[in-house]
Design a protein around this motif. Structure first.
Motif, PDB file in Angstrom:
ATOM      1  N   VAL A  77      14.679   8.198   2.324  1.00 35.81           N
ATOM      2  CA  VAL A  77      14.191   6.846   2.072  1.00 35.81           C
ATOM      3  C   VAL A  77      12.711   6.909   1.701  1.00 35.81           C
ATOM      4  O   VAL A  77      11.905   7.498   2.430  1.00 35.81           O
ATOM      5  N   LEU A  78      12.367   6.313   0.561  1.00 37.30           N
ATOM      6  CA  LEU A  78      10.969   6.194   0.134  1.00 37.30           C
ATOM      7  C   LEU A  78      10.537   4.746   0.308  1.00 37.30           C
ATOM      8  O   LEU A  78      11.211   3.832  -0.192  1.00 37.30           O
ATOM      9  N   ARG A  79       9.436   4.525   1.008  1.00 36.41           N
ATOM     10  CA  ARG A  79       8.962   3.168   1.255  1.00 36.41           C
ATOM     11  C   ARG A  79       7.744   2.869   0.395  1.00 36.41           C
ATOM     12  O   ARG A  79       6.773   3.625   0.391  1.00 36.41           O
ATOM     13  N   LEU A  80       7.801   1.747  -0.302  1.00 35.42           N
ATOM     14  CA  LEU A  80       6.696   1.368  -1.183  1.00 35.42           C
ATOM     15  C   LEU A  80       5.396   1.193  -0.407  1.00 35.42           C
ATOM     16  O   LEU A  80       4.312   1.461  -0.918  1.00 35.42           O
ATOM     17  N   SER A  81       5.520   0.734   0.843  1.00 31.96           N
ATOM     18  CA  SER A  81       4.321   0.517   1.657  1.00 31.96           C
ATOM     19  C   SER A  81       3.539   1.807   1.867  1.00 31.96           C
ATOM     20  O   SER A  81       2.313   1.784   2.028  1.00 31.96           O
ATOM     21  N   ASP A  82       4.241   2.952   1.860  1.00 33.94           N
ATOM     22  CA  ASP A  82       3.555   4.235   2.028  1.00 33.94           C
ATOM     23  C   ASP A  82       2.670   4.565   0.827  1.00 33.94           C
ATOM     24  O   ASP A  82       1.797   5.431   0.909  1.00 33.94           O
ATOM     25  N   TRP A  83       2.929   3.898  -0.292  1.00 34.70           N
ATOM     26  CA  TRP A  83       2.142   4.126  -1.512  1.00 34.70           C
ATOM     27  C   TRP A  83       1.197   2.957  -1.790  1.00 34.70           C
ATOM     28  O   TRP A  83       0.553   2.904  -2.840  1.00 34.70           O
ATOM     29  N   GLY A  84       1.128   2.018  -0.847  1.00 35.45           N
ATOM     30  CA  GLY A  84       0.236   0.873  -1.020  1.00 35.45           C
ATOM     31  C   GLY A  84       0.694  -0.061  -2.123  1.00 35.45           C
ATOM     32  O   GLY A  84      -0.136  -0.702  -2.782  1.00 35.45           O
ATOM     33  N   ILE A  85       2.023  -0.170  -2.324  1.00 37.58           N
ATOM     34  CA  ILE A  85       2.547  -0.978  -3.420  1.00 37.58           C
ATOM     35  C   ILE A  85       3.441  -2.087  -2.877  1.00 37.58           C
ATOM     36  O   ILE A  85       4.242  -1.878  -1.975  1.00 37.58           O
ATOM     37  N   GLU A  86       3.288  -3.261  -3.451  1.00 40.13           N
ATOM     38  CA  GLU A  86       4.150  -4.399  -3.146  1.00 40.13           C
ATOM     39  C   GLU A  86       4.581  -5.017  -4.464  1.00 40.13           C
ATOM     40  O   GLU A  86       3.759  -5.223  -5.370  1.00 40.13           O
ATOM     41  N   ILE A  87       5.885  -5.286  -4.615  1.00 37.83           N
ATOM     42  CA  ILE A  87       6.383  -5.879  -5.850  1.00 37.83           C
ATOM     43  C   ILE A  87       5.864  -7.315  -5.949  1.00 37.83           C
ATOM     44  O   ILE A  87       6.076  -8.112  -5.028  1.00 37.83           O
ATOM     45  N   PRO A  88       5.168  -7.677  -7.037  1.00 39.31           N
ATOM     46  CA  PRO A  88       4.607  -9.031  -7.159  1.00 39.31           C
ATOM     47  C   PRO A  88       5.684 -10.095  -7.313  1.00 39.31           C
ATOM     48  O   PRO A  88       6.816  -9.810  -7.709  1.00 39.31           O
TER      49      PRO A  88
END
Length: 289
Positions: free
Chosen positions: A104-115
């Protein structure tokens, strides 16, 4: 309705054939077209499936698993967590069912949030998915990234890129299999469902009773697909083989293009780009600001 092959009671209508098939002949039809793609992959290769939990990625992973031994393929799977608990549960079920390693890859770990803006969301999602799947495959030692893109997607991508004069996708990714380019840290790409339709995927998961996430993208119906795909579906309704021949023609037109042209390594992350800094790194900088 009767199966066009054996005359038994038909269960599934195949749009690209304009014919009805019984369960047995539908499964043969489906796996034959997946096999058509997999036989182009070098034997003994490893494939990392990007799984969303939707019908296409689940059907692609399951059908490939049935043919993996034939080609000596090693399979793994990864999901990019965008916040759907249901999709994560489907991912865990299908990887457990097939005894496949799942990550599982979490976007939060990359500092990204889908607008929230639909126009930006689709762009951000596309950039992030392509980058993270390739990076995960390279770092985990997989030869290829495998996705659930099907014939309907390829027809849409082809027409959309032509009418917007966005030819980069066609030149670099418009095929069922594209080979790895190790010197540019680029995994190959495999699309097992390249010759199968949206409805084929739905019928396959129904036939095999596979778990599927029903959660819809909040931006579904707000992009150009909502306009272009119905047009393509109408073409196929009138001429069942039209999308197959359209996609085949585009493949042949771009087959002579060298995928290595203009490739460089990103100055920030060291992954492939056509410029000094890749789209993913530029996006992260923009979101950070």
């Amino acid at each position: 309705m009767k199966c066009v092959h054996c005359g038994k009671e038909a269960s599934f209508y195949v749009e690209n054939l304009g014919s009805w098939l019984c369960s047995e002949h539908f499964e043969k039809y489906f796996l034959k077209r997946v096999d058509r793609v997999l036989r182009r992959v070098k034997k003994g290769s490893s494939l990392l499936f990007g799984v969303s939990g939707g019908k296409d990625s689940v059907a692609a992973l399951h059908s490939t698993s049935l043919l993996a031994e034939k080609y000596g393929l090693k399979l793994g799977a990864v999901i990019i967590d965008t916040g759907s608990v249901e999709c994560l549960e489907v991912f865990r079920k299908i990887t457990s069912m097939l005894s496949i390693d799942g990550k599982v890859l979490r976007l939060s770990d990359w500092g990204i949030e889908i607008p929230g803006d639909p126009k930006l969301a689709c762009f951000v999602c596309g950039v992030v998915n392509r980058y993270l799947l390739n990076r995960c495959a390279v770092e985990e030692g997989y030869d290829y990234v495998a996705t659930g893109h099907n014939l309907d997607d390829m027809a849409y991508f082809g027409l959309n890129n032509l009418i917007t004069h966005s030819l980069d996708y066609l030149f670099h990714q418009y095929d069922s299999v594209t080979p790895p380019i190790p010197e540019f840290r680029m995994a190959g790409r495999v699309k097992p469902l390249f010759w199968l339709s949206d409805s084929d995927s739905m019928n396959y998961v129904k036939l095999k009773d596979l778990p599927v996430c029903r959660t819809k993208c909040p931006n579904e119906g707000l992009d150009k697909q909502a306009i272009i795909k119905p047009l393509l579906n109408e073409l196929r309704r009138r001429w069942p083989s039209s999308l197959v021949t359209f996609v085949t023609s585009l493949r042949e037109l771009v087959s002579s293009v060298d995928r290595r042209r203009e490739l460089e390594l990103c100055e920030k992350c060291g992954y492939p780009t056509s410029g000094r800094v890749c789209a993913f790194c530029r996006l992260r900088e923009k979101l950070a600001r």
